[in-house]
Design an enzyme around this catalytic site. Structure first.
Site, mmCIF file in Angstrom:
data_model
loop_
_atom_site.group_PDB
_atom_site.id
_atom_site.type_symbol
_atom_site.label_atom_id
_atom_site.label_comp_id
_atom_site.label_asym_id
_atom_site.label_seq_id
_atom_site.Cartn_x
_atom_site.Cartn_y
_atom_site.Cartn_z
ATOM 1 N N HIS A 72 0.852 -1.191 0.000
ATOM 2 C CA HIS A 72 0.000 0.000 0.000
ATOM 3 C C HIS A 72 0.887 1.240 0.000
ATOM 4 C CE1 HIS A 72 -3.856 -1.989 1.816
ATOM 5 N NE2 HIS A 72 -3.276 -2.750 0.893
ATOM 6 N N GLU A 74 0.927 3.901 1.818
ATOM 7 C CA GLU A 74 1.411 4.334 3.132
ATOM 8 C C GLU A 74 2.592 3.486 3.587
ATOM 9 O OE1 GLU A 74 -3.146 4.918 3.148
ATOM 10 O OE2 GLU A 74 -1.710 3.470 2.346
ATOM 11 N N CYS A 102 -5.825 2.045 5.972
ATOM 12 C CA CYS A 102 -6.435 0.813 6.456
ATOM 13 C C CYS A 102 -5.756 0.440 7.779
ATOM 14 C CB CYS A 102 -6.277 -0.296 5.418
ATOM 15 S SG CYS A 102 -4.596 -0.952 5.281
ATOM 16 N N CYS A 105 -1.971 -0.193 7.392
ATOM 17 C CA CYS A 105 -1.186 1.023 7.160
ATOM 18 C C CYS A 105 -1.120 1.893 8.413
ATOM 19 C CB CYS A 105 -1.767 1.810 5.987
ATOM 20 S SG CYS A 105 -1.604 0.946 4.413
#
Length: 182
Positions: A72, A74, A102, A105
């Site tokens: 992801h 992040e 999420c 993250c």
């Protein structure tokens, strides 16, 4: 919700405020460039110095490109920032992200010691287009021993344009089609 030109006080360090809306706007422009690529993404992140707002690193979601479900934006930005600083801690830095992190993250943000996390679109916005885990970032933070200010949504409407870009809507259709074949 922060107004488009709002500046958030830098409570943590007692420094002049960072212009969250301006930083988010730059991050959205950076992420929007992915719409011209083979693999567009609405998910972009940036780590900046909490005192000055000076950018350290930017990253885009690369789950499909890297065949890595943890890739992801992040997590990638945090990994890149730690490598650049040659340290596992990011105290003194803020993570900006085009969408609310999420739980994975947000946990990575907490473990890295970031001062703040500032997000644009919400989990609910993202869920209109792709799978999500419905645990807000603030809840993840509140259940930890680590301090990190979570702010958002900031420039939500602007960040959401990444999700509604025609190229991204086409990509979401492909994602759903591939998922339906599983």
């Amino acid at each position: 919700m922060n107004k488009p030109n709002a500046k958030t006080p830098n409570i943590i360090l007692g420094q002049p405020p960072l212009d969250d809306a301006a930083i988010m706007s730059g991050l959205v422009r950076y992420t929007m460039k992915s719409m011209d690529s083979e693999r567009p993404t609405p998910f972009g992140s940036e780590v900046v110095d909490s005192r000055t707002g000076k950018p350290l690193v930017r990253a885009l979601n690369a789950v499909a490109r890297e065949n890595d479900p943890s890739s992801h934006a992040e997590v990638r930005a945090i990994r890149l920032a730690c490598k650049r600083l040659k340290a596992p801690r990011l105290a003194g830095f803020t993570l900006y992200t085009t969408c609310e992190p999420c739980p994975m993250c947000m946990s990575t943000a907490l473990w890295s010691g970031l001062d703040r996390v500032v997000y644009g679109a919400t989990i609910e916005d993202a869920a209109k287009h792709c799978w999500q885990i419905y645990i807000p970032s603030r809840e993840v933070q509140s259940r930890s021993d680590m301090k990190c200010v979570v702010e958002g949504p900031v420039s939500r409407e602007l960040a959401y344009t990444l999700f509604t870009h025609p190229k991204m809507l086409d990509a979401f259709q492909l994602w759903h089609h591939a998922r339906d074949k599983e």
